[in-house]
Design a protein around this motif. Structure first.
Motif, PDB file in Angstrom:
ATOM      1  N   UNK A   1       0.841  -1.190   0.000  1.00 38.89           N
ATOM      2  CA  UNK A   1       0.000   0.000   0.000  1.00 38.89           C
ATOM      3  C   UNK A   1       0.882   1.249   0.000  1.00 38.89           C
ATOM      4  N   UNK A   2       0.688   2.072  -1.006  1.00 39.65           N
ATOM      5  CA  UNK A   2       1.478   3.296  -1.105  1.00 39.65           C
ATOM      6  C   UNK A   2       1.017   4.309  -0.071  1.00 39.65           C
ATOM      7  N   UNK A   3       1.939   5.100   0.456  1.00 39.17           N
ATOM      8  CA  UNK A   3       1.527   6.149   1.403  1.00 39.17           C
ATOM      9  C   UNK A   3       0.701   7.219   0.693  1.00 39.17           C
ATOM     10  N   UNK A   4      -0.210   7.813   1.454  1.00 39.21           N
ATOM     11  CA  UNK A   4      -1.102   8.811   0.853  1.00 39.21           C
ATOM     12  C   UNK A   4      -0.421  10.151   0.647  1.00 39.21           C
ATOM     13  N   UNK A   5       0.544  10.465   1.457  1.00 37.20           N
ATOM     14  CA  UNK A   5       1.114  11.799   1.435  1.00 37.20           C
ATOM     15  C   UNK A   5       2.638  11.702   1.356  1.00 37.20           C
ATOM     16  N   UNK A   6       3.237  12.820   1.064  1.00 35.31           N
ATOM     17  CA  UNK A   6       4.689  12.897   1.054  1.00 35.31           C
ATOM     18  C   UNK A   6       5.140  14.307   1.380  1.00 35.31           C
ATOM     19  N   UNK A   7       6.265  14.451   2.064  1.00 42.32           N
ATOM     20  CA  UNK A   7       6.810  15.754   2.391  1.00 42.32           C
ATOM     21  C   UNK A   7       8.275  15.774   1.990  1.00 42.32           C
ATOM     22  N   UNK A   8       8.874  16.949   2.152  1.00 40.28           N
ATOM     23  CA  UNK A   8      10.283  17.070   1.813  1.00 40.28           C
ATOM     24  C   UNK A   8      11.158  16.242   2.752  1.00 40.28           C
ATOM     25  N   UNK A   9      10.745  16.108   4.000  1.00 42.52           N
ATOM     26  CA  UNK A   9      11.529  15.370   4.988  1.00 42.52           C
ATOM     27  C   UNK A   9      10.624  14.333   5.646  1.00 42.52           C
ATOM     28  N   UNK A  10      10.942  13.050   5.464  1.00 45.62           N
ATOM     29  CA  UNK A  10      10.112  12.003   6.051  1.00 45.62           C
ATOM     30  C   UNK A  10      10.493  11.742   7.502  1.00 45.62           C
ATOM     31  N   UNK A  11      11.691  12.144   7.900  1.00 45.78           N
ATOM     32  CA  UNK A  11      12.141  11.996   9.282  1.00 45.78           C
ATOM     33  C   UNK A  11      12.293  13.393   9.874  1.00 45.78           C
ATOM     34  N   UNK A  12      11.519  13.670  10.915  1.00 46.11           N
ATOM     35  CA  UNK A  12      11.551  14.985  11.534  1.00 46.11           C
ATOM     36  C   UNK A  12      11.894  14.861  13.007  1.00 46.11           C
ATOM     37  N   UNK A  13      12.417  15.943  13.540  1.00 44.49           N
ATOM     38  CA  UNK A  13      12.756  16.015  14.959  1.00 44.49           C
ATOM     39  C   UNK A  13      11.828  17.053  15.592  1.00 44.49           C
ATOM     40  N   UNK A  14      11.045  16.624  16.592  1.00 43.02           N
ATOM     41  CA  UNK A  14      10.111  17.537  17.242  1.00 43.02           C
ATOM     42  C   UNK A  14       9.548  16.919  18.505  1.00 43.02           C
ATOM     43  N   UNK A  15       8.756  17.702  19.223  1.00 42.23           N
ATOM     44  CA  UNK A  15       8.167  17.226  20.484  1.00 42.23           C
ATOM     45  C   UNK A  15       6.682  16.915  20.285  1.00 42.23           C
ATOM     46  N   UNK A  16       5.992  16.740  21.426  1.00 44.60           N
ATOM     47  CA  UNK A  16       4.581  16.320  21.350  1.00 44.60           C
ATOM     48  C   UNK A  16       3.681  17.382  20.734  1.00 44.60           C
ATOM     49  N   UNK A  17       4.154  18.635  20.609  1.00 44.12           N
ATOM     50  CA  UNK A  17       3.338  19.659  19.963  1.00 44.12           C
ATOM     51  C   UNK A  17       3.078  19.322  18.494  1.00 44.12           C
ATOM     52  N   UNK A  18       4.017  18.623  17.877  1.00 36.81           N
ATOM     53  CA  UNK A  18       3.832  18.225  16.479  1.00 36.81           C
ATOM     54  C   UNK A  18       2.614  17.321  16.352  1.00 36.81           C
ATOM     55  N   UNK A  19       2.470  16.370  17.286  1.00 38.49           N
ATOM     56  CA  UNK A  19       1.315  15.467  17.254  1.00 38.49           C
ATOM     57  C   UNK A  19       0.021  16.233  17.450  1.00 38.49           C
ATOM     58  N   UNK A  20       0.046  17.237  18.306  1.00 35.00           N
ATOM     59  CA  UNK A  20      -1.163  18.016  18.558  1.00 35.00           C
ATOM     60  C   UNK A  20      -1.594  18.775  17.313  1.00 35.00           C
ATOM     61  N   UNK A  21      -0.623  19.390  16.623  1.00 32.57           N
ATOM     62  CA  UNK A  21      -0.950  20.146  15.409  1.00 32.57           C
ATOM     63  C   UNK A  21      -1.432  19.214  14.303  1.00 32.57           C
ATOM     64  N   UNK A  22      -0.830  18.023  14.212  1.00 31.08           N
ATOM     65  CA  UNK A  22      -1.210  17.071  13.176  1.00 31.08           C
ATOM     66  C   UNK A  22      -2.448  16.266  13.547  1.00 31.08           C
ATOM     67  N   UNK A  23      -3.089  16.631  14.635  1.00 32.70           N
ATOM     68  CA  UNK A  23      -4.346  16.001  15.065  1.00 32.70           C
ATOM     69  C   UNK A  23      -4.169  14.530  15.387  1.00 32.70           C
ATOM     70  N   UNK A  24      -3.001  14.151  15.910  1.00 33.84           N
ATOM     71  CA  UNK A  24      -2.768  12.790  16.383  1.00 33.84           C
ATOM     72  C   UNK A  24      -3.076  12.792  17.889  1.00 33.84           C
ATOM     73  N   UNK A  25      -4.212  12.222  18.246  1.00 30.20           N
ATOM     74  CA  UNK A  25      -4.693  12.319  19.635  1.00 30.20           C
ATOM     75  C   UNK A  25      -4.580  11.015  20.410  1.00 30.20           C
ATOM     76  N   UNK A  26      -3.989   9.968  19.799  1.00 29.65           N
ATOM     77  CA  UNK A  26      -3.870   8.694  20.505  1.00 29.65           C
ATOM     78  C   UNK A  26      -3.043   8.891  21.782  1.00 29.65           C
ATOM     79  N   UNK A  27      -3.592   8.585  22.965  1.00 27.86           N
ATOM     80  CA  UNK A  27      -2.872   8.843  24.226  1.00 27.86           C
ATOM     81  C   UNK A  27      -1.536   8.129  24.290  1.00 27.86           C
TER      82      UNK A  27
END
Length: 917
Positions: A618-644
């Motif tokens: 299954x091909x990924x739906x999206x793509x960005x310039x950088x597939x590996x990023x460095x960040x904190x939990x704020x990234x998950x909040x902005x990307x609407x990833x709410x899994x505890x």
């Protein structure tokens, strides 16, 4: 009316012919006065090329070509050319240049503009040519876009010093290109040296060479000898006198048509003929009633001709001669005006085409043929009035009586047959291999059938008069009684509206399809600010502060990227000392379709069908310039990833992965490759066995969590513990509400002011331009409809002057005259819009059904070839009717036409004495 299309077509013919360059003119702009332009092939080893040098392939084609054997550095061209040849190097490369507005993508060029070999390649507009290393010349387009001028200074981003612009020039074949030229070795080379010292990304130059050998120039044998050394040659002698196809090695392996410009001349000719035919039909439909009214006004003179022994042939000849004379006058005026407009508007036309004319290329035969169209159209428009006038009896012509006319019973039958046959052909085209061509032909036939039915349909509209007030009842009765005048005008409106409705329906359906297929890159209302050039990492903190200041942010999550080498290195940079970090998928979790050496041919159809549903494929739906990023939990909040669990893992310093194919036993492998070469990057040679592996513990996010193109998020502590270097790249952010246009413009202006090459993207959902297209189509149809209805109304007033005088004589109020004119125009417009709306649906439906069949065939073919697909559902190709556009046409256009006609009509007219009996 007859001259307008002649003006347009003759001007277009002269413009296109003048823009077509002769081979000698094209060569002068490409290679100046040199005998040839030589460059290295993008492949290595012997090649075969076309005689004009536009296409080339490795000897034997790509099936035997091995890019892994590519040389690290090609041999200098000078060593491969004959001794004694005069050689001039022409180097180009793209870079960001600082302007008064910010940064501008500009082509940098190193060329000795004083050399006589460059004559004809550039045209100096003002100023002088550069003399020293600190001077450049710039195209007029660059000066216009940058806000700079001759005498000011310009600085490529990263350059050690500014350059003075001493002149402005233009490229005759590329007027819109922003470019600056400096002396050899004075522009690109110093810039790259400074970029290497500062850790920035260098400019990759593209080098070609102008060659002068004297004598007869570079022969075809010399070109083939250069091909053996992997050189591509554009030779003046060969282009002007090309060899026979049998002498071209490239054509022995592959057909010549494969290397010619794509385009179906037959289809283009058919489209041109269709457009010309429809234009002539439209003119005939509008001009025919004018000739009819003219003949009716001259019926007394025509009656005198009959009374003095003239027969029907003489009367037909008189009316046809009027059409012939008007057509000839229109042809002469239209041709002369078209030529004068082209000459006067030459600079404007050249700017629109993007290149200068060679010379004015007058084609007398073509211009005469175009003029002949006006004569033919005038004759065709006068045929029906001539026949009608010749059938009038002498007594009816002299007394002005119209008599009783019998309806033509043959024409409606032919119209019905044409409508049925056209609809059947169009529907057949949806299943035919010829597709859209058959659909277009069938739709055109059906539309002609409706045109033939127009007199009968006008009569049916007349039955509505019994329920209407006086003025609209009189207008409808007049339209029905004078079908010879009304039907052509209604048909003209019908033709214009049918085309508009067809395009609007197709565009609306396509917009619905694109809206369904649209895939958001981020959660709605979320944005991403990131630098494009990684060498700008030092400006990222200032960018982030500007973002917080100018945009209504609810939350901002800063992100970094993994760097291998210098901080300015990119993932796919070929600069020395730069590498990349790549996530490695375990072999047993890779899709078998892409791992088998034999490719998809190694699998049966049943296996392919099964593998399409395999989670590994299954091909990924999206793509960005950088597939590996460095960040904190704020990234998950902005990307609407709410899994505890995911949020807790990242907060605790554990990496988070979104692609389960890369996770094995709760770990991912990040390979650090530091020895990639330029050829590795160019040819995609990525060896999984090279590099140092970093095995990191990871938390796999649940399948319901969307990573939006991010495969792995590393918390800063995990990146530091793994010994990974990082550099800032940008920020994700969510908005508090929406960003206004003024805020976006201000943010873009701040980015330009800072001179940073960065992008700001905010996910606002699907935003098609359908509304603009629909509005343009509606306006176009409205103008044509009002124009045609206005012409019909003017003819009706001229033809019905006696009726209007009678109304005034019997005491009708002055406003009745104005109201009657308005309703006459509105009736014609309404009938044309209704019939055109019905006629325009058929071609749009036929084209959409054709596209659906083609999409289904392409989908089945991709399935058979084993390409990955998420589902086996039938492709979504909807048919959507633009009800808003139809409503606007049906209501606004007739109403506007009626009001306009009422406003321009005098409310009173002079009474006339009764004519002598």
């Amino acid at each position: 009316m007859l001259a307008l299309p002649i003006i347009g077509v003759s001007a277009a013919d002269l413009t296109l012919r003048s823009a077509e360059l002769s081979p000698e003119q094209a060569l002068s702009r490409m290679i100046g006065t040199a005998d040839a332009r030589v460059s290295h092939s993008y492949t290595t080893g012997p090649i075969n090329q076309t005689p004009d040098g536009t296409r080339h392939l490795p000897v034997g084609g790509y099936k035997d070509y091995d890019p892994s054997k590519a040389r690290e550095k090609p041999e200098p061209v000078e060593s491969l050319l004959p001794a004694g040849a005069q050689i001039l190097k022409d180097s180009t490369g793209y870079a960001k240049v600082r302007t008064t507005h910010g940064l501008l993508d500009t082509q940098l060029r190193e060329l000795d503009t004083h050399s006589p070999l460059t004559k004809g390649m550039i045209t100096l507009d003002r100023g002088r040519l550069p003399e020293g290393p600190g001077e450049v010349i710039a195209t007029r387009t660059f000066l216009k876009d940058s806000g700079l001028f001759v005498g000011s200074s310009v600085t490529p981003r990263g350059a050690p010093a500014p350059y003075k612009i001493v002149g402005a020039y233009e490229l005759p074949d590329e007027l819109g290109r922003p470019e600056i030229i400096g002396p050899p070795g004075a522009l690109i080379a110093p810039l790259n040296k400074a970029l290497v010292e500062s850790g920035g990304r260098t400019v990759t130059p593209s080098d070609t060479y102008l060659v002068k050998v004297g004598g007869a120039g570079v022969s075809w044998d010399a070109v083939k000898a250069a091909n053996a050394k992997s050189l591509v040659v554009v030779s003046r002698a060969v282009v002007l006198d090309p060899p026979a196809d049998s002498e071209v090695p490239l054509y022995r392996d592959d057909p010549k048509a494969q290397f010619e410009e794509s385009g179906n001349k037959a289809v283009e000719t058919a489209i041109l003929a269709t457009v010309v035919g429809l234009a002539m039909l439209e003119i005939c439909l509008l001009a025919g009633p004018a000739f009819a009214v003219g003949a009716r006004r001259s019926r007394r003179q025509l009656g005198l001709v009959g009374a003095n022994g003239g027969d029907r042939r003489h009367i037909r000849s008189i009316v046809l001669s009027g059409g012939l004379v008007l057509g000839a006058v229109a042809a002469a005026i239209g041709t002369v005006v078209g030529i004068l407009l082209t000459v006067l508007l030459q600079p404007v036309l050249e700017e629109a085409l993007g290149k200068r004319f060679g010379t004015f290329d007058f084609r007398p035969l073509e211009l005469a043929g175009i003029a002949l169209l006006a004569v033919i159209t005038g004759l065709l428009a006068a045929i029906v009035p001539a026949v009608t006038a010749s059938r009038q009896t002498v007594l009816a012509s002299l007394t002005g009586r119209r008599g009783v006319r019998r309806a033509n019973r043959v024409l409606p039958v032919l119209g019905l047959v044409a409508v049925a046959a056209g609809a059947a052909i169009a529907l057949y085209g949806t299943t035919s291999n010829m597709g859209s061509t058959v659909v277009a032909g069938g739709s055109a036939l059906a539309e002609l059938g409706i045109v033939a039915l127009t007199p009968t349909l006008v009569g049916l509209f007349g039955r509505l008069g019994r329920w209407l007030p006086l003025s609209p009842r009189l207008a409808l009765r007049d339209a029905v009684r004078n079908r010879g005048r009304t039907a052509p005008a209604v048909a003209a409106v019908l033709a214009a509206v049918a085309g508009t409705v067809a395009v609007a329906t197709y565009q609306q359906s396509y917009d619905v399809q694109m809206r369904r297929q649209y895939q958001a890159e981020l959660p709605h209302g979320t944005g991403l600010l990131q630098t494009i050039e990684n060498s700008a990492y030092k400006e990222v903190p200032a960018l982030r502060e500007t973002l917080s200041r100018e945009m209504p942010l609810a939350q901002r999550a800063d992100i970094d990227r993994v760097v291998v080498g210098k901080p300015g290195c990119e993932s796919f940079s070929s600069d020395p000392g730069c590498g990349r970090a790549e996530l490695i998928t375990p072999k047993e979790q890779r899709c078998p379709l892409y791992e088998d050496p034999k490719g998809i041919s190694a699998f049966s159809e049943a296996q392919l069908k099964e593998l399409r549903q395999d989670w590994r494929c299954q091909d990924p739906r999206h793509g960005t310039q950088h597939s590996v990023l460095v960040g904190d939990e704020k990234v998950l909040s902005v990307l609407a990833v709410t899994d505890p669990g995911t949020v807790a893992a990242l907060k605790a310093g554990q990496a988070v992965a979104f692609d389960k194919r890369q996770v094995k036993d709760g770990k991912v492998t990040l390979r650090i490759i530091t020895d990639q070469s330029q050829d590795d990057v160019m040819f995609g040679r990525y060896d999984d066995t090279r590099g140092e592996d970093k095995v990191l513990p990871v938390h796999l996010a649940p399948g319901s969590a969307e990573g939006w193109g991010v495969e792995l998020i590393l918390p800063p502590s995990a990146a530091k513990a793994a010994g990974l270097a990082t550099a800032p790249v940008g920020s994700y952010f969510s908005l508090d509400g929406t960003a206004s246009s003024e805020q976006r413009q201000k943010m873009d202006g701040e980015i330009d002011r800072m001179g940073v090459d960065a992008t700001l993207r905010i996910e606002a959902g699907y935003e098609g331009d359908n509304s603009i297209v629909m509005l343009a189509l509606a306006v176009f149809a409205g103008i044509i409809t009002i124009g045609a209805a206005g012409i019909a109304t003017g003819l009706a007033q001229a033809d019905a002057e006696a009726d209007l005088k009678t109304l005034a004589a019997v005491g009708a109020a002055p406003r009745v005259r104005r109201t009657l004119s308005g309703f006459q125009c509105g009736v014609v417009a309404l009938m044309g819009v209704v019939l055109g709306s019905a006629a325009g649906i058929l071609p749009a439906v036929g084209l959409r059904l054709t596209e659906q069949r083609q999409a289904e065939a392409l989908y089945r073919e991709s399935i058979e070839q084993g390409f990955s697909a998420m589902t086996e559902a039938v492709p979504f190709v909807p048919i959507s009717v633009p009800w808003e556009t139809l409503g606007g046409l049906l209501v606004v256009v007739p109403l506007g036409a009626a009001l306009l006609a009422a406003l321009v009509t005098r409310s009173s007219g002079a009474l006339a004495r009764r004519a002598a009996g």
